[in-house]
Scaffold this active site. Structure first.
Site, PDB file in Angstrom:
ATOM      1  N   SER A 159       0.849  -1.350   0.160  1.00  0.00           N
ATOM      2  CA  SER A 159       0.004   0.105   0.026  1.00  0.00           C
ATOM      3  C   SER A 159       0.897   1.274  -0.027  1.00  0.00           C
ATOM      4  O   SER A 159       2.003   1.286   0.523  1.00  0.00           O
ATOM      5  CB  SER A 159      -1.030   0.059   1.198  1.00  0.00           C
ATOM      6  OG  SER A 159      -0.357   0.649   2.215  1.00  0.00           O
ATOM      7  N   LYS A 160       0.321   2.248  -0.370  1.00  0.00           N
ATOM      8  CA  LYS A 160       0.846   3.559  -0.541  1.00  0.00           C
ATOM      9  C   LYS A 160       1.335   3.864   0.776  1.00  0.00           C
ATOM     10  O   LYS A 160       2.700   4.700   0.719  1.00  0.00           O
ATOM     11  CB  LYS A 160      -0.159   4.589  -1.146  1.00  0.00           C
ATOM     12  CG  LYS A 160      -0.169   5.332  -2.427  1.00  0.00           C
ATOM     13  CD  LYS A 160      -0.887   6.293  -2.668  1.00  0.00           C
ATOM     14  CE  LYS A 160      -2.215   6.012  -3.365  1.00  0.00           C
ATOM     15  NZ  LYS A 160      -3.151   7.081  -3.584  1.00  0.00           N
ATOM     16  N   ARG A 161       0.977   3.768   1.973  1.00  0.00           N
ATOM     17  CA  ARG A 161       1.596   4.150   2.969  1.00  0.00           C
ATOM     18  C   ARG A 161       2.922   3.811   3.291  1.00  0.00           C
ATOM     19  O   ARG A 161       3.775   4.476   3.956  1.00  0.00           O
ATOM     20  CB  ARG A 161       0.422   3.656   4.263  1.00  0.00           C
ATOM     21  CG  ARG A 161      -0.631   4.843   4.266  1.00  0.00           C
ATOM     22  CD  ARG A 161      -1.418   4.330   5.740  1.00  0.00           C
ATOM     23  NE  ARG A 161      -2.045   3.237   5.356  1.00  0.00           N
ATOM     24  CZ  ARG A 161      -1.559   1.802   6.095  1.00  0.00           C
ATOM     25  NH1 ARG A 161      -0.597   2.176   7.070  1.00  0.00           N
ATOM     26  NH2 ARG A 161      -2.008   1.009   6.043  1.00  0.00           N
ATOM     27  N   LYS A 162       3.107   2.381   2.665  1.00  0.00           N
ATOM     28  CA  LYS A 162       4.471   2.039   3.077  1.00  0.00           C
ATOM     29  C   LYS A 162       5.716   2.059   2.089  1.00  0.00           C
ATOM     30  O   LYS A 162       6.796   1.680   2.138  1.00  0.00           O
ATOM     31  CB  LYS A 162       4.178   0.318   3.232  1.00  0.00           C
ATOM     32  CG  LYS A 162       3.485   0.249   4.278  1.00  0.00           C
ATOM     33  CD  LYS A 162       3.003  -1.425   4.538  1.00  0.00           C
ATOM     34  CE  LYS A 162       1.767  -1.526   5.267  1.00  0.00           C
ATOM     35  NZ  LYS A 162       1.044  -2.686   5.071  1.00  0.00           N
ATOM     36  N   GLY A 163       5.516   2.738   0.972  1.00  0.00           N
ATOM     37  CA  GLY A 163       6.098   2.961  -0.154  1.00  0.00           C
ATOM     38  C   GLY A 163       5.573   3.031  -1.439  1.00  0.00           C
ATOM     39  O   GLY A 163       4.383   3.279  -1.453  1.00  0.00           O
TER      40      GLY A 163
END
Ligand code: GLU
Length: 490
Positions: A242-246
């Site tokens: 997901s976007k939050r992690k990279g």
């Protein structure tokens, strides 16, 4: 003929997981001399993000997954309506006038009695002529699937295996919305059928929709394509990528300087096992071009278990591809990347000023270290800009040299260089090495220390490409300029 498709919704940037689905679909089509189609699923107008349709096309092109035909669902609007009406004629669907409140009430009743809510509208058996009158008088309506009661179904996914479900578990799904557009479920079934799709590959997160798709196919009496629901791509830290992690968007990887062919190679191994046999202890082959992948690709080698998106490994792939480039190729690819994505405007001007020949010499020197095209900006800076002045005694590499000794070294380099009348532009690195060794000897200092002092003076950094090569590229006058700031002022 094998026909596959990728059916993204233009609701955001193309996700790297969708690119993997596109890769497998593309490979299967090409392997079988079939077709790979792009279908833009844009029926949910409220979620559209302008520009993303163009981005999807651009990405497929850059990553080398060229589609044979493109379609767009909103341009096929009338087709879905016609088919939805056909289902009404066949008694497999009905006009529904139930209001939101009515549906909500039915939901609450079901929930209170602890039942799973499956909507069965009061209009399931409503008289067709009366329904048409209501429509003519302007009442809003949707078309729903009329799910038969008490039936059991079996479905076989080529990857996930057999699944069973009962008709009671399926909603009277909306097929056509009140705005006249189809729902995803109706459009996907009609399009896959009309386009002759033979194999549907998509993420395993679409499995819950299977019962609806089975029932819609059945209502039309259509044969279903084969399905392969691909396993999830997981973040190494756990959970979905997901976007939050990279980075997750296909485009963002390009902006970061990854090579599309390296990303594609990395994606091949996310859910596919190469059939190439290897002996015990022998390293498994990991580098494949798209052509080789197509040649080797078989559905039986797809894995059912989730794949982990190891970013370190992706960087390794990028490095491998980069090292295999010729200098001309590296020069071309860096130029393209830099022009499109780099924000280093000053560097761009300097590069243009110094010319291509100079840049190629520089690239030759940093080549081995480049993993991402974006890293080149930083690696080549010392060849274009005089670095900031440093304090020599802050560097542990030369900690037992006094400022005095540093000054002596630099002064003798300057003196020796100035003594020479020619400009030394054609001095190869061996000459510079010889020059430096003699200098160290004359001053009774260790060669290593002398080299490091000079490296720091010229580049302001203790870790750079080989010093003599740097000197060859910079040339006498630039070296003198860089040293002059230290001569009376260490
Ligand atoms: N439009 C769906 C998506 O955005 C496609 C699902 C499918 O391939 O059927 O992922």
């Amino acid at each position: 003929m094998v026909i596959t498709r990728i059916a993204p919704s233009p609701t955001g940037s193309l996700h790297i997981g969708t690119l993997r689905t596109a890769l497998f679909s593309y490979a299967w089509a090409k392997k079988n001399k079939g077709k790979f189609l792009l279908r833009i699923e844009d029926t949910d107008q409220s979620r559209l993000v302008p520009g993303t349709e163009e981005e999807i096309e651009e990405m497929l092109k850059i990553y080398g997954l060229d589609y044979d035909e493109k379609s767009k669902q909103t341009e096929r609007k009338d087709i879905y309506k016609k088919y939805a009406e056909e289902l009404i004629q066949l008694g497999q669907a009905y006009y529904c006038f139930a209001s939101k409140e009515e549906i909500q009430e039915a939901r609450e009743i079901a929930e209170r009695s602890g039942e799973q809510f499956r909507f069965r509208s009061p209009y399931r058996d409503f008289d067709l002529d009366k329904a048409k009158e209501k429509i003519e008088s302007g009442e809003p309506f949707v078309i729903r699937l009329k799910v038969a009661e008490g039936e059991e179904f079996e479905f076989e996914d080529l990857l996930q295996g057999k699944m069973h479900f009962k008709s009671e578990e399926v909603d009277d799904t909306v097929l056509l919305k009140s705005d006249g557009l189809p729902t995803y479920h109706l459009a996907v079934v009609i399009d896959d059928h009309l386009m002759g799709i033979t194999h549907v590959m998509r993420g395993v997160d679409w499995v819950p929709s299977i019962p609806k798709h089975v029932l819609i196919h059945r209502a039309f009496n259509w044969e279903m394509p084969k399905y392969l629901h691909l396993p999830l791509v997981l973040d190494p830290e756990g959970g979905k990528l997901s976007k939050r992690k990279g980075t997750v968007a296909a485009k963002d990887f390009l902006i970061q300087g990854y090579l599309p062919e390296a990303i594609l190679n990395f994606l091949m191994l996310l859910g596919w096992s190469s059939p190439i046999k290897h002996e015990f202890g022998e390293k498994e082959r990991e580098i494949f071009s798209l052509e080789e992948f197509i040649e080797l690709f078989e559905l039986k080698d797809l894995n059912k278990s989730s794949a982990v998106f190891n970013r370190e490994k992706l960087l390794w792939f990028s490095h491998q591809y980069m090292m295999n480039f010729s200098i001309d190729e590296l020069h071309k690819r860096y130029g393209e990347w830099h022009a499109k994505y780099s924000e280093e405007k000053q560097l761009r001007l300097k590069i243009a000023e110094k010319g291509d020949k100079y840049l190629k010499e520089v690239l030759e020197l940093v080549h081995d270290r480049v993993r991402l095209l974006s890293e080149i900006d930083e690696l080549i800076r010392i060849f274009y800009f005089e670095p900031e002045k440093i304090k020599f005694n802050e560097f542990k590499q030369i900690k037992n040299l006094s400022d005095e000794q540093v000054s002596v070294i630099l002064k003798s380099v300057v003196n020796e260089l100035e003594k020479k009348s020619e400009n030394l532009d054609d001095w190869p690195h061996e000459k510079w090495e010889e020059f430096m060794r003699n200098l160290a000897e004359e001053n009774g200092l260790g060669a290593g220390k002398v080299f490091m002092t000079l490296r720091l003076a010229i580049t302001s950094s203790p870790a750079t490409p080989p010093l003599y090569e740097i000197m060859t590229i910079l040339g006498k006058s630039e070296i003198l300029t860089r040293l002059s700031k230290y001569v009376d002022n260490i």
